[in-house]
Design a protein around this motif. Structure first.
Motif, PDB file in Angstrom:
ATOM      1  N   ASN A  82      -0.502 -39.378  24.394  1.00  0.00           N
ATOM      2  CA  ASN A  82      -1.834 -38.600  24.212  1.00  0.00           C
ATOM      3  C   ASN A  82      -1.854 -37.231  23.673  1.00  0.00           C
ATOM      4  OD1 ASN A  82      -4.531 -38.263  25.409  1.00  0.00           O
ATOM      5  ND2 ASN A  82      -4.084 -37.133  26.960  1.00  0.00           N
ATOM      6  N   SER A  83      -0.755 -36.713  23.634  1.00  0.00           N
ATOM      7  CA  SER A  83      -0.357 -35.365  23.234  1.00  0.00           C
ATOM      8  C   SER A  83      -0.065 -35.266  21.647  1.00  0.00           C
ATOM      9  CB  SER A  83       0.733 -34.604  23.944  1.00  0.00           C
ATOM     10  OG  SER A  83       2.050 -35.238  23.901  1.00  0.00           O
ATOM     11  N   ALA A  84       0.397 -36.527  21.167  1.00  0.00           N
ATOM     12  CA  ALA A  84       0.953 -36.716  19.934  1.00  0.00           C
ATOM     13  C   ALA A  84      -0.430 -36.303  18.833  1.00  0.00           C
ATOM     14  CB  ALA A  84       1.113 -38.064  19.595  1.00  0.00           C
ATOM     15  N   VAL A  85      -0.145 -35.815  17.843  1.00  0.00           N
ATOM     16  CA  VAL A  85      -1.194 -35.384  16.974  1.00  0.00           C
ATOM     17  C   VAL A  85      -1.182 -36.398  15.823  1.00  0.00           C
ATOM     18  CG1 VAL A  85      -1.943 -33.754  15.528  1.00  0.00           C
ATOM     19  CG2 VAL A  85      -1.004 -33.169  17.663  1.00  0.00           C
ATOM     20  N   ARG A  86      -0.065 -36.782  15.233  1.00  0.00           N
ATOM     21  CA  ARG A  86       0.004 -37.701  14.056  1.00  0.00           C
ATOM     22  C   ARG A  86       0.678 -38.984  14.339  1.00  0.00           C
ATOM     23  NH1 ARG A  86       3.306 -34.603   9.588  1.00  0.00           N
ATOM     24  NH2 ARG A  86       2.356 -36.446   8.428  1.00  0.00           N
ATOM     25  N   PHE A  87       0.294 -40.363  13.678  1.00  0.00           N
ATOM     26  CA  PHE A  87       0.552 -41.516  13.742  1.00  0.00           C
ATOM     27  C   PHE A  87       0.485 -42.098  15.035  1.00  0.00           C
ATOM     28  CE2 PHE A  87       3.570 -39.300  10.721  1.00  0.00           C
ATOM     29  CZ  PHE A  87       3.361 -39.521   9.674  1.00  0.00           C
ATOM     30  N   LYS A  88      -0.821 -41.644  15.845  1.00  0.00           N
ATOM     31  CA  LYS A  88      -0.968 -42.081  17.067  1.00  0.00           C
ATOM     32  C   LYS A  88      -1.098 -43.809  17.126  1.00  0.00           C
ATOM     33  CE  LYS A  88      -3.419 -38.387  19.194  1.00  0.00           C
ATOM     34  NZ  LYS A  88      -4.649 -38.074  19.825  1.00  0.00           N
ATOM     35  N   ASN A  89      -2.021 -44.252  16.024  1.00  0.00           N
ATOM     36  CA  ASN A  89      -2.103 -45.748  15.918  1.00  0.00           C
ATOM     37  C   ASN A  89      -0.829 -46.568  15.754  1.00  0.00           C
ATOM     38  OD1 ASN A  89      -4.744 -45.523  16.347  1.00  0.00           O
ATOM     39  ND2 ASN A  89      -5.290 -45.390  14.110  1.00  0.00           N
ATOM     40  N   LEU A  90       0.084 -46.014  15.003  1.00  0.00           N
ATOM     41  CA  LEU A  90       1.387 -46.496  14.816  1.00  0.00           C
ATOM     42  C   LEU A  90       2.444 -46.758  15.991  1.00  0.00           C
ATOM     43  CD1 LEU A  90       3.634 -47.599  12.828  1.00  0.00           C
ATOM     44  CD2 LEU A  90       4.436 -45.228  12.370  1.00  0.00           C
ATOM     45  N   TYR A  91       2.286 -45.413  16.825  1.00  0.00           N
ATOM     46  CA  TYR A  91       2.964 -45.279  18.044  1.00  0.00           C
ATOM     47  C   TYR A  91       2.470 -46.455  18.925  1.00  0.00           C
ATOM     48  CZ  TYR A  91       5.064 -40.972  16.471  1.00  0.00           C
ATOM     49  OH  TYR A  91       5.720 -40.090  15.542  1.00  0.00           O
TER      50      TYR A  91
ATOM     51  N   ALA B 106      -7.161 -25.039  34.147  1.00  0.00           N
ATOM     52  CA  ALA B 106      -5.806 -24.910  34.680  1.00  0.00           C
ATOM     53  C   ALA B 106      -5.021 -23.880  33.748  1.00  0.00           C
ATOM     54  CB  ALA B 106      -5.225 -26.436  34.784  1.00  0.00           C
ATOM     55  N   ARG B 107      -4.786 -24.069  32.554  1.00  0.00           N
ATOM     56  CA  ARG B 107      -4.232 -23.363  31.813  1.00  0.00           C
ATOM     57  C   ARG B 107      -4.597 -21.538  32.103  1.00  0.00           C
ATOM     58  NH1 ARG B 107      -4.140 -27.276  28.089  1.00  0.00           N
ATOM     59  NH2 ARG B 107      -6.111 -26.676  26.893  1.00  0.00           N
ATOM     60  N   MET B 108      -5.741 -21.655  31.949  1.00  0.00           N
ATOM     61  CA  MET B 108      -6.391 -20.146  32.198  1.00  0.00           C
ATOM     62  C   MET B 108      -6.058 -19.689  33.634  1.00  0.00           C
ATOM     63  SD  MET B 108     -10.122 -20.397  30.618  1.00  0.00           S
ATOM     64  CE  MET B 108     -10.566 -18.588  31.294  1.00  0.00           C
ATOM     65  N   ASP B 109      -5.942 -20.334  34.517  1.00  0.00           N
ATOM     66  CA  ASP B 109      -5.315 -19.815  35.952  1.00  0.00           C
ATOM     67  C   ASP B 109      -3.814 -19.817  36.149  1.00  0.00           C
ATOM     68  OD1 ASP B 109      -7.985 -19.946  36.791  1.00  0.00           O
ATOM     69  OD2 ASP B 109      -7.885 -22.041  37.681  1.00  0.00           O
ATOM     70  N   GLY B 110      -3.081 -20.245  35.054  1.00  0.00           N
ATOM     71  CA  GLY B 110      -1.630 -19.998  34.998  1.00  0.00           C
ATOM     72  C   GLY B 110      -0.889 -21.138  35.086  1.00  0.00           C
ATOM     73  N   ALA B 111      -1.433 -22.268  35.412  1.00  0.00           N
ATOM     74  CA  ALA B 111      -0.779 -23.583  35.791  1.00  0.00           C
ATOM     75  C   ALA B 111      -0.036 -23.919  34.572  1.00  0.00           C
ATOM     76  CB  ALA B 111      -1.671 -24.610  36.195  1.00  0.00           C
ATOM     77  N   GLY B 112       1.313 -24.163  34.990  1.00  0.00           N
ATOM     78  CA  GLY B 112       2.296 -25.106  34.122  1.00  0.00           C
ATOM     79  C   GLY B 112       1.755 -26.398  33.434  1.00  0.00           C
ATOM     80  N   PRO B 113       2.802 -26.972  32.776  1.00  0.00           N
ATOM     81  CA  PRO B 113       2.626 -28.377  32.376  1.00  0.00           C
ATOM     82  C   PRO B 113       2.886 -29.287  33.768  1.00  0.00           C
ATOM     83  CG  PRO B 113       3.842 -27.315  30.889  1.00  0.00           C
ATOM     84  CD  PRO B 113       3.635 -26.344  31.911  1.00  0.00           C
ATOM     85  N   VAL B 114       3.967 -28.994  34.660  1.00  0.00           N
ATOM     86  CA  VAL B 114       4.134 -29.787  35.526  1.00  0.00           C
ATOM     87  C   VAL B 114       3.254 -29.593  36.679  1.00  0.00           C
ATOM     88  CG1 VAL B 114       6.071 -30.018  37.585  1.00  0.00           C
ATOM     89  CG2 VAL B 114       6.739 -29.464  35.154  1.00  0.00           C
ATOM     90  N   GLN B 115       2.547 -28.431  36.841  1.00  0.00           N
ATOM     91  CA  GLN B 115       1.598 -28.400  38.049  1.00  0.00           C
ATOM     92  C   GLN B 115       0.358 -29.023  37.568  1.00  0.00           C
ATOM     93  OE1 GLN B 115       1.496 -23.956  38.272  1.00  0.00           O
ATOM     94  NE2 GLN B 115       2.535 -24.147  40.170  1.00  0.00           N
ATOM     95  N   THR B 116       0.197 -28.894  36.119  1.00  0.00           N
ATOM     96  CA  THR B 116      -1.147 -29.721  35.707  1.00  0.00           C
ATOM     97  C   THR B 116      -1.049 -31.219  35.958  1.00  0.00           C
ATOM     98  OG1 THR B 116      -1.467 -27.780  34.222  1.00  0.00           O
ATOM     99  CG2 THR B 116      -2.600 -30.017  33.518  1.00  0.00           C
ATOM    100  N   PHE B 117       0.168 -31.603  35.416  1.00  0.00           N
ATOM    101  CA  PHE B 117       0.362 -32.956  35.668  1.00  0.00           C
ATOM    102  C   PHE B 117       0.167 -33.539  37.186  1.00  0.00           C
ATOM    103  CE2 PHE B 117       3.126 -36.724  36.680  1.00  0.00           C
ATOM    104  CZ  PHE B 117       2.803 -37.727  35.770  1.00  0.00           C
TER     105      PHE B 117
END
Length: 320
Positions: free
Chosen positions: A115-124, A210-221
């Motif tokens: 979901n976070s990949a930018v290139r070659f999404k269909n290949l993955y 969530a990013r504006m509130d200061g949440a990190g990737p783990v908290q967001t997940f």
């Protein structure tokens, strides 16, 4: 003296009663019913009738060719005390647990990465989905070579780091781990695509807030992604339970070279004999179709029970 003009009578409006269309009977739609009838006829012939017949056979003793002998509930009474059947249930549950939980974790992590990949999404996506459409027989043969005791790739890697060889296909836990690894490899990509579809339905505004509130990737997940993914997680868990508890091709092909009794014995000490393998052994090796039908209904009840338990656990956590 002024004269009062006579009042005119209001015009009479005649309301005609609506003409009801003639009611058509069921036979007037016979063309529509004929168009959808093939599905129901096939389902009746190859689905409903066999299911009903298996229930009928489970109350009889039958070798598949001769006459049936009424057995009543004796088949089910023996099933409840059959240690071989409950051994196969235990093997199936262990293999299912070893395969399902790592598979769901890897599939969710893979979906987040895709979901976070930018290139070659269909290949993955194609690469991760490919194992699911590959022939199970071919995959099991390859995994049999990978987990081979003398010439397997896994043992070669263990020796390369200074560890001893493991008889993967000749020990009880080695057999279970081998089958579980095969199932995990086969279904991780499929479930990752399902998780990816669920991730793409989550509004991006929630992540930005969530990013504006200061949440990190783990908290967001754990605070956003995982709660909103619970319906998808429930679907994946139930489907994985139904397919995992009915595993047949994986142990049957993977262990056929090590089985001394039959291709349905599940390897040494019957460590890989799942419920479906035990059903085939009783039905086709022992020609006991009546008891085999009773085993099939026992498998059905076990699968339904575990599906309900998984559904209730996920729903309870969702309510909390």
């Amino acid at each position: 003296m002024a004269t009062v003009p006579a009042l005119e009578k209001p015009p009479v409006v005649v309301v005609e009663a609506p003409v009801e269309a003639p009611k058509k009977g069921i036979l007037s739609y016979w063309r529509l019913y004929a168009a959808i009838s093939p599905f129901y006829l096939l389902f009746l012939a190859f689905g409903l009738i066999p299911v009903g017949f298996s229930l009928y056979v489970s109350f009889h003793r039958w070798d598949g060719l001769g006459s049936m002998e009424w057995a009543g509930l004796s088949q089910y009474q023996y099933l409840l005390s059959d240690s071989d059947f409950w051994g196969s249930v235990g093997n199936t549950i262990v293999i299912w647990a070893l395969a399902t939980f790592p598979m769901i974790f890897l599939a969710l992590v893979t979906a987040v990465m895709l979901n976070s990949a930018v290139r070659f999404k269909n290949l993955y996506r194609f690469a991760y989905f490919l194992p699911n459409v590959t022939s199970v027989v071919a995959v099991a043969i390859i995994f049999g070579s990978v987990f081979s005791t003398n010439f397997g790739l896994v043992n070669a890697l263990l020796q390369a780091v200074g560890l001893d060889q493991v008889a993967w296909l000749n020990t009880p836990w080695g057999i279970k781990v081998s089958i579980a690894t095969l199932m995990t490899w086969q279904w991780t990509g499929y479930n990752a695509i399902i998780f990816l579809a669920g991730l793409q339905t989550i509004p991006s505004d929630l992540y930005e807030a969530a990013r504006m509130d200061g949440a990190g990737p783990v908290q967001t997940f754990f605070r956003i992604t995982l709660p909103l993914m619970r319906p998808v997680l429930l679907f994946v868990l139930v489907v994985s339970t139904v397919t995992g508890l009915q595993s047949f091709s994986e142990p049957q092909i993977l262990l056929q070279t090590t089985a001394n009794e039959s291709t349905f014995s599940g390897g040494p000490d019957h460590a890989g004999r799942t419920m479906v393998l035990y059903f085939f052994q009783q039905t086709f090796d022992n020609n006991d179709f009546g008891y085999g039908a009773a085993v099939a209904w026992g498998i059905f009840l076990v699968v339904v029970l575990f599906s309900i338990i998984n559904w209730r656990l996920v729903q309870r956590r969702r309510e909390e």
